[in-house]
Scaffold this motif. Structure first.
Motif, PDB file in Angstrom:
ATOM      1  N   CYS A 286       0.839  -1.196   0.000  1.00 15.91           N
ATOM      2  CA  CYS A 286       0.000   0.000   0.000  1.00 15.91           C
ATOM      3  C   CYS A 286       0.875   1.247   0.000  1.00 15.91           C
ATOM      4  O   CYS A 286       2.087   1.175   0.187  1.00 15.91           O
ATOM      5  CB  CYS A 286      -0.890   0.005   1.241  1.00 15.91           C
TER       6      CYS A 286
ATOM      7  N   VAL B  52      -3.606   3.608   8.617  1.00 17.24           N
ATOM      8  CA  VAL B  52      -4.998   3.467   9.014  1.00 17.24           C
ATOM      9  C   VAL B  52      -5.553   2.196   8.372  1.00 17.24           C
ATOM     10  O   VAL B  52      -5.092   1.765   7.314  1.00 17.24           O
ATOM     11  CB  VAL B  52      -5.831   4.716   8.619  1.00 17.24           C
ATOM     12  N   GLU B  53      -6.516   1.581   9.031  1.00 13.75           N
ATOM     13  CA  GLU B  53      -7.073   0.293   8.567  1.00 13.75           C
ATOM     14  C   GLU B  53      -7.582   0.369   7.130  1.00 13.75           C
ATOM     15  O   GLU B  53      -7.466  -0.594   6.379  1.00 13.75           O
ATOM     16  CB  GLU B  53      -8.204  -0.154   9.498  1.00 13.75           C
ATOM     17  N   SER B  54      -8.142   1.506   6.743  1.00 12.68           N
ATOM     18  CA  SER B  54      -8.719   1.627   5.398  1.00 12.68           C
ATOM     19  C   SER B  54      -7.666   1.509   4.288  1.00 12.68           C
ATOM     20  O   SER B  54      -8.013   1.325   3.124  1.00 12.68           O
ATOM     21  CB  SER B  54      -9.484   2.943   5.258  1.00 12.68           C
ATOM     22  N   GLU B  55      -6.396   1.602   4.620  1.00 16.30           N
ATOM     23  CA  GLU B  55      -5.340   1.478   3.611  1.00 16.30           C
ATOM     24  C   GLU B  55      -5.115   0.026   3.180  1.00 16.30           C
ATOM     25  O   GLU B  55      -4.487  -0.229   2.166  1.00 16.30           O
ATOM     26  CB  GLU B  55      -4.019   2.062   4.124  1.00 16.30           C
ATOM     27  N   ASN B  56      -5.598  -0.936   3.977  1.00 21.50           N
ATOM     28  CA  ASN B  56      -5.451  -2.367   3.648  1.00 21.50           C
ATOM     29  C   ASN B  56      -4.022  -2.737   3.310  1.00 21.50           C
ATOM     30  O   ASN B  56      -3.737  -3.334   2.269  1.00 21.50           O
ATOM     31  CB  ASN B  56      -6.376  -2.756   2.485  1.00 21.50           C
TER      32      ASN B  56
END
Length: 139
Positions: free
Chosen positions: A45, A133-137
């Motif tokens: 990512c 952040v978690e949304s970045e996977n």
């Protein structure tokens, strides 16, 4: 068992990076810097999509490690540092760097809550660590 592919030259390269970035933070500080490095190799990512080896991670430009610009980084790794590098290559993780992809030396009393949009995951001595952040996977 190793969590990333490596060769013996890369073990020494990671050991040199860990020393150059965090020798003043002691063994645990060096291990945390190693966590950040290995996390960058494992992440898929942000700035680390094309980083797949320890060598690519250490010499990434832009966004790499400042210590690679100075002579101290290029001194041979010591056996004690090589042993620390092997520990993080084999998957040992240390909070607050267990998931961190970034760190900086604060030189101040506190860490910024966010750094380049990522949240502070904690501090160890003078280093502030930041996890995606978690949304970045990333993982």
């Amino acid at each position: 068992m190793a969590v990333v592919k490596y060769n013996e030259a890369e073990v020494k390269l990671l050991a040199r990076l860990m020393r150059a970035e965090a020798e003043s933070e002691g063994k645990l500080g060096m291990l945390m810097v190693g966590n950040v490095g290995i996390n960058r190799v494992r992440a898929n990512c942000l700035d680390f999509k094309n980083i797949r080896t320890i060598t690519q991670m250490v010499f990434q430009r832009p966004g790499g490690f400042e210590s690679t610009l100075y002579g101290y980084f290029y001194q041979a790794a010591r056996e004690s540092e090589i042993k620390l590098a092997r520990r993080v290559i084999n998957g040992e993780r240390f909070e607050p760097a267990a998931r961190a992809l970034w760190f900086y030396n604060a030189y101040t009393e506190s860490c910024q809550a966010q750094w380049f949009g990522q949240w502070n995951s904690g501090r160890f001595k003078s280093h502030c660590f930041y996890a995606p952040v978690e949304s970045e996977n990333c993982y």
